[in-house]
Design an enzyme around this catalytic site. Structure first.
Site, PDB file in Angstrom:
ATOM      1  NE  ARG A  59      20.001  45.111  18.021  1.00  0.00           N
ATOM      2  CZ  ARG A  59      20.373  43.953  17.488  1.00  0.00           C
ATOM      3  NH1 ARG A  59      20.954  43.899  16.312  1.00  0.00           N
ATOM      4  NH2 ARG A  59      20.163  42.821  18.121  1.00  0.00           N
ATOM      5  NE  ARG A  91      22.064  35.456  17.897  1.00  0.00           N
ATOM      6  CZ  ARG A  91      22.791  34.938  16.940  1.00  0.00           C
ATOM      7  NH1 ARG A  91      23.349  33.750  17.107  1.00  0.00           N
ATOM      8  NH2 ARG A  91      22.954  35.569  15.813  1.00  0.00           N
ATOM      9  CG  ASP A 107      25.859  42.152   4.205  1.00  0.00           C
ATOM     10  OD1 ASP A 107      27.092  42.054   4.175  1.00  0.00           O
ATOM     11  OD2 ASP A 107      25.192  42.105   5.255  1.00  0.00           O
ATOM     12  CD  GLU A 112      39.447  41.191   7.827  1.00  0.00           C
ATOM     13  OE1 GLU A 112      39.134  40.108   7.309  1.00  0.00           O
ATOM     14  OE2 GLU A 112      38.600  42.007   8.218  1.00  0.00           O
ATOM     15  NE  ARG A 133      37.374  39.397   9.662  1.00  0.00           N
ATOM     16  CZ  ARG A 133      36.235  39.179   9.026  1.00  0.00           C
ATOM     17  NH1 ARG A 133      35.310  38.447   9.581  1.00  0.00           N
ATOM     18  NH2 ARG A 133      36.007  39.703   7.834  1.00  0.00           N
ATOM     19  CE1 TYR A 174      30.276  45.742   4.009  1.00  0.00           C
ATOM     20  CE2 TYR A 174      28.086  45.225   4.825  1.00  0.00           C
ATOM     21  CZ  TYR A 174      29.326  44.816   4.370  1.00  0.00           C
ATOM     22  OH  TYR A 174      29.596  43.473   4.257  1.00  0.00           O
ATOM     23  NE  ARG A 214      36.105  51.162   9.743  1.00  0.00           N
ATOM     24  CZ  ARG A 214      35.848  49.865   9.943  1.00  0.00           C
ATOM     25  NH1 ARG A 214      36.828  49.010  10.130  1.00  0.00           N
ATOM     26  NH2 ARG A 214      34.608  49.409   9.942  1.00  0.00           N
TER      27      ARG A 214
HETATM   28  P1  FDA Z   1      32.157  46.021  -5.780  1.00  0.00           P
HETATM   29  O1  FDA Z   1      33.074  46.796  -4.993  1.00  0.00           O
HETATM   30  O2  FDA Z   1      32.054  44.577  -5.571  1.00  0.00           O
HETATM   31  O3  FDA Z   1      32.317  46.312  -7.311  1.00  0.00           O
HETATM   32  C1  FDA Z   1      32.665  47.571  -7.816  1.00  0.00           C
HETATM   33  C2  FDA Z   1      33.558  47.379  -9.028  1.00  0.00           C
HETATM   34  O4  FDA Z   1      33.751  48.638  -9.678  1.00  0.00           O
HETATM   35  C3  FDA Z   1      34.941  46.840  -8.672  1.00  0.00           C
HETATM   36  O5  FDA Z   1      35.188  45.642  -9.357  1.00  0.00           O
HETATM   37  C4  FDA Z   1      35.875  47.961  -9.120  1.00  0.00           C
HETATM   38  O6  FDA Z   1      37.103  47.490  -9.632  1.00  0.00           O
HETATM   39  C5  FDA Z   1      35.048  48.649 -10.203  1.00  0.00           C
HETATM   40  N1  FDA Z   1      35.465  50.032 -10.442  1.00  0.00           N
HETATM   41  C6  FDA Z   1      35.625  51.013  -9.535  1.00  0.00           C
HETATM   42  N2  FDA Z   1      36.063  52.147 -10.146  1.00  0.00           N
HETATM   43  C7  FDA Z   1      36.182  51.858 -11.459  1.00  0.00           C
HETATM   44  C8  FDA Z   1      36.615  52.599 -12.592  1.00  0.00           C
HETATM   45  N3  FDA Z   1      37.051  53.866 -12.478  1.00  0.00           N
HETATM   46  N4  FDA Z   1      36.619  52.020 -13.799  1.00  0.00           N
HETATM   47  C9  FDA Z   1      36.225  50.715 -13.931  1.00  0.00           C
HETATM   48  N5  FDA Z   1      35.818  49.950 -12.884  1.00  0.00           N
HETATM   49  C10 FDA Z   1      35.799  50.516 -11.665  1.00  0.00           C
HETATM   50  N6  FDA Z   1      28.787  40.912   1.787  1.00  0.00           N
HETATM   51  C11 FDA Z   1      28.091  39.840   2.250  1.00  0.00           C
HETATM   52  O7  FDA Z   1      26.930  39.677   1.910  1.00  0.00           O
HETATM   53  N7  FDA Z   1      28.712  38.934   3.081  1.00  0.00           N
HETATM   54  C12 FDA Z   1      30.001  39.059   3.476  1.00  0.00           C
HETATM   55  O8  FDA Z   1      30.498  38.233   4.241  1.00  0.00           O
HETATM   56  C13 FDA Z   1      30.727  40.192   3.005  1.00  0.00           C
HETATM   57  N8  FDA Z   1      32.014  40.355   3.367  1.00  0.00           N
HETATM   58  C14 FDA Z   1      32.693  41.488   2.959  1.00  0.00           C
HETATM   59  C15 FDA Z   1      34.012  41.646   3.371  1.00  0.00           C
HETATM   60  C16 FDA Z   1      34.700  42.779   2.973  1.00  0.00           C
HETATM   61  C17 FDA Z   1      36.123  42.973   3.437  1.00  0.00           C
HETATM   62  C18 FDA Z   1      34.064  43.760   2.168  1.00  0.00           C
HETATM   63  C19 FDA Z   1      34.782  45.009   1.757  1.00  0.00           C
HETATM   64  C20 FDA Z   1      32.769  43.569   1.727  1.00  0.00           C
HETATM   65  C21 FDA Z   1      32.069  42.428   2.122  1.00  0.00           C
HETATM   66  N9  FDA Z   1      30.785  42.184   1.697  1.00  0.00           N
HETATM   67  C22 FDA Z   1      30.090  41.104   2.148  1.00  0.00           C
HETATM   68  C23 FDA Z   1      30.099  43.167   0.795  1.00  0.00           C
HETATM   69  C24 FDA Z   1      30.237  42.807  -0.678  1.00  0.00           C
HETATM   70  O9  FDA Z   1      31.581  42.813  -1.059  1.00  0.00           O
HETATM   71  C25 FDA Z   1      29.396  43.849  -1.467  1.00  0.00           C
HETATM   72  O10 FDA Z   1      28.042  43.637  -1.224  1.00  0.00           O
HETATM   73  C26 FDA Z   1      29.592  43.792  -2.939  1.00  0.00           C
HETATM   74  O11 FDA Z   1      30.938  43.976  -3.214  1.00  0.00           O
HETATM   75  C27 FDA Z   1      28.789  44.894  -3.581  1.00  0.00           C
HETATM   76  O12 FDA Z   1      28.963  44.884  -4.940  1.00  0.00           O
HETATM   77  P2  FDA Z   1      29.171  46.222  -5.768  1.00  0.00           P
HETATM   78  O13 FDA Z   1      28.995  45.821  -7.183  1.00  0.00           O
HETATM   79  O14 FDA Z   1      28.356  47.311  -5.233  1.00  0.00           O
HETATM   80  O15 FDA Z   1      30.681  46.674  -5.451  1.00  0.00           O
END
Ligand code: FDA
Length: 385
Positions: free
Chosen positions: A176, A180, A363, A313, A290, A361, A259
């Site tokens: 979708r 609004r 949040d 970006e 953006r 993905y 990506r």
């Molecule tokens: P996250 O990726 O944060 O943490 C994983 C960790 O594991 C990293 O620190 C990494 O270094 C570590 N790791 C990986 N492999 C490893 C290894 N081999 N050894 C040791 N450590 C390792 N959400 C939202 O609510 N509002 C928003 O506006 C946004 N905006 C946004 C923008 C962009 C560009 C992205 C990519 C994402 C968002 N998000 C978001 C999502 C948000 O970033 C996401 O919800 C959290 O990062 C999730 O947390 P995690 O702990 O799952 O992963």
């Protein structure tokens, strides 16, 4: 080796929530390792040394949730400002409010349509391809909101995000496109929204601030020279792994597609570059998707009035060595993921979580919510096993 009761790989919001719950609720000693030199995963932010402005290092992070439990939980570590996210987009030199709303429609068509009139207009324009099953994202976009709005605001922006002409993208990427029929241009519909008052890093550090939680940074789970590596701990101690699921299994079933984004940072000698935190660029001739101007995330702060910082970006497919940001989720990816899920089910004493560990993905509120339910359920089983 000082063996913790629980090892957590990754200090993002998923890993931090598990760590906090394990230490406080289950009374465990926890070690979190992260290969980066800071904790917090992608939500991490830092103070720009030139301006003092808080910059979200891995892209704009806006906190929003309608989940009462998550909201109460996060408020134990930080308060939130009253920030409400709003996005604008530049198309052919004119700025419009996003997501598409009555203001966007009336500005675009130079009209004063009422909600009913606008609804009828968009329904008529969306009828262009009536009866045909959309074969690609381009046709799907037209059939959802009509050609004029789709081509102005969605087509090229999406093309830039995917580096692919929408005619060559599957229709399934969008189910979708929000329109609004009011002038409300708040980006999120959630009950709660705001930004951490003292910044993301202060929030994230408070989650790990517990005598039973140890954080080891610049420590890679696959580096066999550090003691808590995969091969040493596998099946020996309970592990919550939040790194990429394909990496855990040495890519034995193939790699999952992601990506990524590149952020180009620039300092400018003005107190305000664009008057808002996020400006999208909808046209094909602007290479970035953006521009983020982080000072606008905190209008309540005393930032310099003669300097600012911006981040342009750019979006592209991740190659090996890039930060994986958004799952591509192609048919092939979904097949590969199923194979890894089956392997993960049989992995002794390891739970997979977070956006990388589940290839989804999420949040921030979703990552926290899913970690809270893992701490309630599967973690207790893992500790017993
Ligand atoms: P996250 O990726 O944060 O943490 C994983 C960790 O594991 C990293 O620190 C990494 O270094 C570590 N790791 C990986 N492999 C490893 C290894 N081999 N050894 C040791 N450590 C390792 N959400 C939202 O609510 N509002 C928003 O506006 C946004 N905006 C946004 C923008 C962009 C560009 C992205 C990519 C994402 C968002 N998000 C978001 C999502 C948000 O970033 C996401 O919800 C959290 O990062 C999730 O947390 P995690 O702990 O799952 O992963």
């Amino acid at each position: 080796m000082a063996t913790p009761d629980l090892l957590i790989v990754g200090s993002g919001l998923f890993g931090l929530t598990i760590a906090e719950r394990a230490a406080n609720e289950h009374g465990l000693s926890v070690t979190i390792i992260d290969r980066r030199d800071h904790l917090g995963g992608n939500a991490y932010s830092e103070r720009d040394p030139e301006t003092g402005i808080e910059v979200h290092k891995y892209g704009a992070h806006l906190f929003h949730t309608s989940n009462q439990r998550v909201w109460e939980y996060v408020n134990r570590f930080t308060s939130f400002t009253g920030y409400q996210h709003k996005v604008y987009t530049t198309h052919r030199g004119v700025v419009y409010p996003m997501p598409i709303n009555l203001g966007t429609i009336n500005q675009f068509f130079q009209a004063a349509h009422t909600p009913d009139e606008a609804r009828a207009l968009i329904a008529e324009q969306a009828g262009e391809l009536a009866g045909a099953d959309p074969e690609n994202l381009n046709d799907k976009g037209i059939s959802l909101i009509g050609r004029p709005l789709y081509e102005a605001f969605i087509k090229h922006y999406t093309g830039k995000q995917w580096q692919t002409d929408p005619k060559d993208l599957p229709a399934s990427i969008i189910s979708r496109l929000p329109v609004r029929y009011t002038y409300d241009n708040r980006y999120f519909n959630d009950t709660y929204e705001g930004l951490p008052t003292d910044g993301y890093t202060a929030w994230l550090e408070r989650m790990a601030d517990h005598p039973r939680i140890e954080v080891r940074l610049s420590t890679d789970f696959f580096d066999t020279t550090q003691e808590l590596n995969r091969d040493a701990v596998r099946g020996q101690i309970p592990v919550v792994y939040t790194g990429p699921v394909d990496r855990y299994f040495d890519y034995s079933e193939g790699t999952l597609g992601w990506r990524t984004i590149d952020l180009e940072t620039e300092h400018l000698s003005t107190g305000d570059f664009q008057g808002t935190s996020v400006m999208n660029y909808a046209d094909a001739d602007v290479p970035y998707t953006r521009i983020i101007e982080p000072r606008h995330f905190h209008p309540e702060r005393d930032y310099p009035t003669d300097r600012t910082v911006i981040q342009r970006e750019y979006s592209r497919f991740a190659e090996s060595g890039d930060e994986p940001y958004y799952p591509i989720n192609s048919g092939k990816d979904r097949e590969t993921l199923l194979k890894y899920r089956a392997k993960a089910e049989n992995e002794p004493r390891t739970l997979f979580g977070g956006r990388l560990g589940t290839y989804q993905y999420l949040d921030m509120h979703m990552a926290i919510g899913s970690a809270l339910s893992m701490a309630d359920n599967k973690l207790a089983d893992l500790l017993r096993g």
